[in-house]
Enzyme design. Structure first.
Site, PDB file in Angstrom:
ATOM      1  N   GLU A 202      40.915  39.303  36.498  1.00 13.83           N
ATOM      2  CA  GLU A 202      40.094  39.412  37.713  1.00 13.83           C
ATOM      3  C   GLU A 202      40.767  38.784  38.934  1.00 13.83           C
ATOM      4  O   GLU A 202      40.307  37.757  39.459  1.00 13.83           O
ATOM      5  CB  GLU A 202      38.722  38.787  37.478  1.00 13.83           C
ATOM      6  CG  GLU A 202      37.870  39.570  36.505  1.00 13.83           C
ATOM      7  CD  GLU A 202      36.404  39.104  36.476  1.00 13.83           C
ATOM      8  OE1 GLU A 202      36.113  37.978  36.903  1.00 13.83           O
ATOM      9  OE2 GLU A 202      35.556  39.895  36.028  1.00 13.83           O
TER      10      GLU A 202
ATOM     11  N   GLU B 273      35.020  44.145  30.364  1.00 10.31           N
ATOM     12  CA  GLU B 273      34.016  43.131  30.010  1.00 10.31           C
ATOM     13  C   GLU B 273      32.644  43.729  30.291  1.00 10.31           C
ATOM     14  O   GLU B 273      32.327  44.044  31.440  1.00 10.31           O
ATOM     15  CB  GLU B 273      34.186  41.862  30.853  1.00 10.31           C
ATOM     16  CG  GLU B 273      35.485  41.131  30.606  1.00 10.31           C
ATOM     17  CD  GLU B 273      35.623  39.863  31.458  1.00 10.31           C
ATOM     18  OE1 GLU B 273      34.607  39.388  32.000  1.00 10.31           O
ATOM     19  OE2 GLU B 273      36.754  39.376  31.589  1.00 10.31           O
TER      20      GLU B 273
END
Ligand code: GAL
Length: 689
Positions: free
Chosen positions: A142, A314
């Site tokens: 991320e 995710e």
């Protein structure tokens, strides 16, 4: 069409791994992601590598017929490295250093950290180059999470000056392009330019936009460095990165150019709270399952970035730890999300994480298994989704996924929605109204398309548009002559184009032009903008059809249009200074058609504009769907996903249902034959059609 999980073997005794991994396989899990924060375990002190634990976990995964996605561990440089090189830490606008003790504390422009990155990535990539159970790699984790794309340290200052000097030469070109006579902001050399650090009031918008572009480019080149090293070690691996939802500061299109697979991290009940319009509250259903359009737009953006199926790297597994409130998702929501993602083009959905962690920052975050190892609600949902995907895939293995396993075909969207980060960055700095939020404006149009069951690609304006039956450009604020020429060509050759407000206001340097809005799009639109105004939400604002007097509400933004060759579709209603002035115009151009909407439309107006666009472009669509119910078409199927706590009825016969039934329960899903989508009616149980 496959499920997976994120696993941290390093958090558990090695004697437990066999049990965990056997249970994963039992659940139908096929992909396991590991090691994204494991630098401290892989290299506890400089040069002393310990990789056996990861090899052992990998082998167990392979033995159970699954494959692994490994991650480079660069999101968490260990303490010994930070102590050796404290200059690699990020700095805030006011110079405060982002210290060790959390994650994402490194600067993308630190020469030292880039060297260290190269060292650890090369080491790991070479070590695992021949390992048969590694399908691919995720770079870092991320990029930009916790607001870390933009750093204001001295390395960034140096990098910014070099970046500017490569773009402008001499310095007066920069002064001219930005307009630096305003408030005496001229520079006499590139050396004199700093990052936009803490200041008395707002910074120059052109300087900000360039800093945001520079910061983005810094991540792109940092990611490229990692991708290159991985490919050098084994070019049959896929390289991916996990992006975030509704994320502002990183241009996913530019980072994706160096990836083989785009993935992102989806936390619907968190996003419904912390990415919601300020001053509004999530509905009770959104607290339980999120907003299907908020999540759907990200699915579509990340699918469109490479025009390929994406993965959810995710997926929220249950309740999480970071939004303001952490309600339990609705019964079945974790299964619903996997189906919803698949309908939007996901080839795999990996749940984050396998088991609730006993230690540190994320103890309040669920996993598929509880902290004692027993199955949690997410495990039951994930298992159900996995076996349903297997059934749906049978006989429809028309493609392969990034790891080479059979997959369903790619989504074929008839409509393109134009999105560009420069516009997001420019509009976010000068919103001109507290409630002018870029993603929400996009969603005003996107939501109307999705409420008619239409698949939408969310693409950069430079994308080849010829294949799309219609194009919607909600927020094309900065427009270059080249983009204007492409759009004109699209319409002249038969395209149907709908523009939103604030189109064509500025040039690429974030500066007004000496011509009226919409600048280089004026001939295409057949009108100019005479005035604009932003309006608070407590005023009643509407446009009307001058012939029928039918009224539609709008919000936030209003432009008074002056048609030249366009015709007026709606004018301002009511008794105000704007009354009767044109608000929406349309323009037939050779074989195509353009509508310019000078207001931010409320849902009824958006539906009116979108349905006439769909009709004109001859695009199949459903009847208007109930709020929180969405239809997604992919290959032979259409998914009817219910993000609400009410039951639904789909008006079709049972033979047309592939999974579930025509009665869809709360937070449930039905998969139907894609041929029924045109004209499909879905209604809330018990309500008249
Ligand atoms: C993601 C992140 C994960 C974990 C998760 C918690 O943003 O990539 O590492 O922190 O959030 O929901």
């Amino acid at each position: 069409m496959r499920i997976g999980v994120c696993y941290f073997p390093e958090h558990w005794p090695s004697e437990r791994w066999e049990t965990d991994i056997a249970q994963m396989a039992e659940a139908g899990i096929e992909y396991v992601r590991m090691a994204e924060f494991s630098w401290g375990v892989l290299e506890p002190e400089r040069g002393a590598f310990e990789v056996e634990w990861l090899e052992q976990a990998l082998s167990l995964i392979g033995d159970h017929g699954m494959e692994a996605i490994l991650c480079t561990p660069t999101a968490t440089p260990p303490k010994w490295l930070v102590d050796e090189h404290p200059d690699m830490l990020q700095a805030e606008r006011d110079g405060t250093v982002r210290a060790f003790g959390s994650r994402r504390h490194y600067c993308f422009n630190s020469p030292t950290y880039k060297e260290e990155t190269e060292r650890i990535v090369t080491k790991l990539a070479d070590h695992f180059a021949d390992h048969p159970d590694v399908a691919g790699w995720q770079t870092d984790n991320e990029y930009g999470c916790h607001d870390t794309v933009r750093c204001y340290c001295d390395d960034c200052a140096r990098g910014f000056r070099t970046w500017l000097a490569e773009k402008y030469d001499p310095i007066d070109e920069l002064n001219e392009a930005w307009g630096n006579t305003f408030w005496s902001q001229q520079y006499d050399s590139f050396e004199a330019v700093d990052p936009p650090r803490h200041s008395a009031t707002e910074h120059h918008p052109s300087r900000l936009l360039e800093y945001y572009r520079f910061s983005n480019d810094s991540v792109v080149s940092y990611n490229r460095l990692q991708a290159d090293r991985l490919r050098e070690a084994n070019d049959s691996w896929f390289v991916t990165h996990n992006f975030m939802g509704r994320f502002d500061s990183l241009d996913a299109y530019s980072v994706s150019e160096d990836l083989d697979l785009v993935t992102w991290d989806s936390y619907p009940t968190g996003f419904a709270q912390d990415r919601l319009e300020e001053g509004t509250n999530p509905t009770p259903d959104q607290l339980r399952a999120g907003d299907p359009d908020q999540v759907g737009m990200d699915h579509d953006l990340y699918r469109s970035a490479l025009d390929r199926p994406f993965w959810v790297m995710e997926q929220q597994p249950g309740d999480v730890n970071w939004p303001p409130h952490c309600p339990q998702p609705g019964e079945g929501a974790m299964r619903l999300w996997a189906h919803h993602a698949t309908a939007h083009g996901a080839d795999a959905v990996l749940y984050f994480r396998w088991r609730r962690c006993l230690e540190a920052q994320e103890q309040y975050h669920a996993g598929l298994r509880k902290q004692d190892g027993s199955p949690d609600r997410g495990y039951i949902d994930a298992t159900a989704a996995g076996s349903e995907f297997e059934t749906l895939l049978e006989g429809h293995e028309d493609a392969t996924d990034a790891a080479g396993r059979p997959a369903l075909e790619h989504v074929d969207a008839p409509v393109a929605l134009l999105h560009e980060y420069d516009n997001l960055w420019a509009l976010s700095e000068q919103p001109h109204a507290p409630d002018f939020e870029y993603w929400n404006l996009l969603n005003a149009f996107y939501g109307a398309l999705r409420a008619r069951g239409v698949q939408v690609d969310v693409v950069h304006p430079e994308t080849e548009l010829a294949e799309y039956a219609a194009v919607v450009a909600p927020a094309l604020h900065l427009v270059t002559p080249a983009i204007a020429a492409r759009l004109t060509d699209y319409v002249e050759t038969g395209g149907h184009l709908l523009f939103g407000p604030r189109t064509g206001v500025k040039d690429e340097y974030n500066k007004l032009r000496p011509t009226l809005q919409p600048g280089p799009l004026t001939d295409l639109v057949g009108a100019t903008v005479d005035q604009h105004e932003s309006l608070p939400s407590h005023l009643e604002t509407a446009v009307q059809d001058p012939e029928t007097d039918t009224q539609y509400a709008f919000r936030t933004w209003a432009e008074w249009l002056e048609p030249t060759t366009a015709t007026v579709r709606y004018t301002y209603a009511g008794d105000t200074v704007a009354t009767d002035r044109p608000a929406v115009v349309e323009h037939a151009v050779e074989d195509g058609h353009v509508v310019y909407c000078g207001v931010w439309p409320e849902p009824e107006l958006a539906d009116d504009l979108i349905t006439s666009l769909l009709e004109r472009a001859d695009i199949e669509h459903t009847a208007r769907l109930p709020t929180a119910v969405r239809v997604g078409r992919r290959g032979p199927y259409a998914w009817v996903t219910n993000f609400s706590s009410e039951s639904l009825e789909i008006d079709i016969s049972d033979e047309q249902v592939v999974l579930g039934s025509s009665a869809v329960g709360p937070f449930d899903v039905a998969v139907v034959d894609e041929a029924v989508v045109d004209g499909l009616v879905v209604h809330v149980h018990g309500e008249a059609e």
